[in-house]
Design a protein around this motif. Structure first.
Motif, short mmCIF file in Angstrom:
data_model
loop_
_atom_site.label_atom_id
_atom_site.label_comp_id
_atom_site.label_asym_id
_atom_site.label_seq_id
_atom_site.Cartn_x
_atom_site.Cartn_y
_atom_site.Cartn_z
N GLU A 266 83.68 21.29 79.17
CA GLU A 266 82.57 22.25 79.13
C GLU A 266 82.82 23.33 78.09
OE1 GLU A 266 83.34 21.42 83.64
OE2 GLU A 266 84.51 21.77 81.82
N SER A 267 81.73 23.88 77.60
CA SER A 267 81.80 25.03 76.70
C SER A 267 80.47 25.77 76.77
CB SER A 267 82.09 24.59 75.26
OG SER A 267 81.03 23.78 74.77
N ASP B 11 79.92 32.61 78.43
CA ASP B 11 80.08 33.87 77.71
C ASP B 11 79.70 35.01 78.65
OD1 ASP B 11 79.16 34.71 74.25
OD2 ASP B 11 80.52 35.68 75.67
N THR C 120 83.69 26.46 82.55
CA THR C 120 83.45 27.48 81.54
C THR C 120 82.88 28.70 82.25
OG1 THR C 120 82.38 27.92 79.39
CG2 THR C 120 81.11 26.61 80.95
#
Length: 121
Positions: free
Chosen positions: A6-7, A10, A115
């Motif tokens: 996963e990415s 934020d 993430t």
């Protein structure tokens, strides 16, 4: 060896948007049922979105209307588009997938490492 990575997590303010990606390697996800889960601080794991066979999408009530799950088979990648984020959306987001095609997420054999999404007030 199958891997899900996963990415896209934020820190964003309330009302912001993020797109999470889950790249699969080691097998093809075209006919694989996949899910996004999240776990907020002090909370249990929650399934937020499911991509079933034939493109059927299922969402948790808490995210319906704000999140969209979709898959790009050419990139072997699952996505989660998250709009109008709220502080309660904060958590670690994971993707998970069946090992076998046409299995409809009964047994999720593969998981990513997650993430982090943080939504500030």
């Amino acid at each position: 060896q199958v891997q899900l990575v996963e990415s896209g997590g934020d820190s964003v303010p309330t009302g912001g948007s993020l797109r999470l990606s889950c790249v699969a390697s080691g097998y093809i996800i075209t006919n694989i049922c996949m899910k996004w889960f999240r776990q907020g601080p002090g909370k249990g794991r929650e399934a937020v979105a499911t991509m079933r066979l034939g493109g059927t999408k299922i969402y948790a009530d808490s995210v319906r209307g704000g999140f969209t799950i979709y898959k790009d088979n050419a990139k072997n990648t699952l996505y989660l588009q998250m709009n109008n984020l709220k502080p309660e959306d904060t958590g670690m987001y994971f993707c998970a997938a069946d090992k076998e095609p046409y299995a409809n997420c009964v047994d999720l054999d593969f998981w990513g490492q997650g993430t982090q999404v943080t939504v500030s007030t």
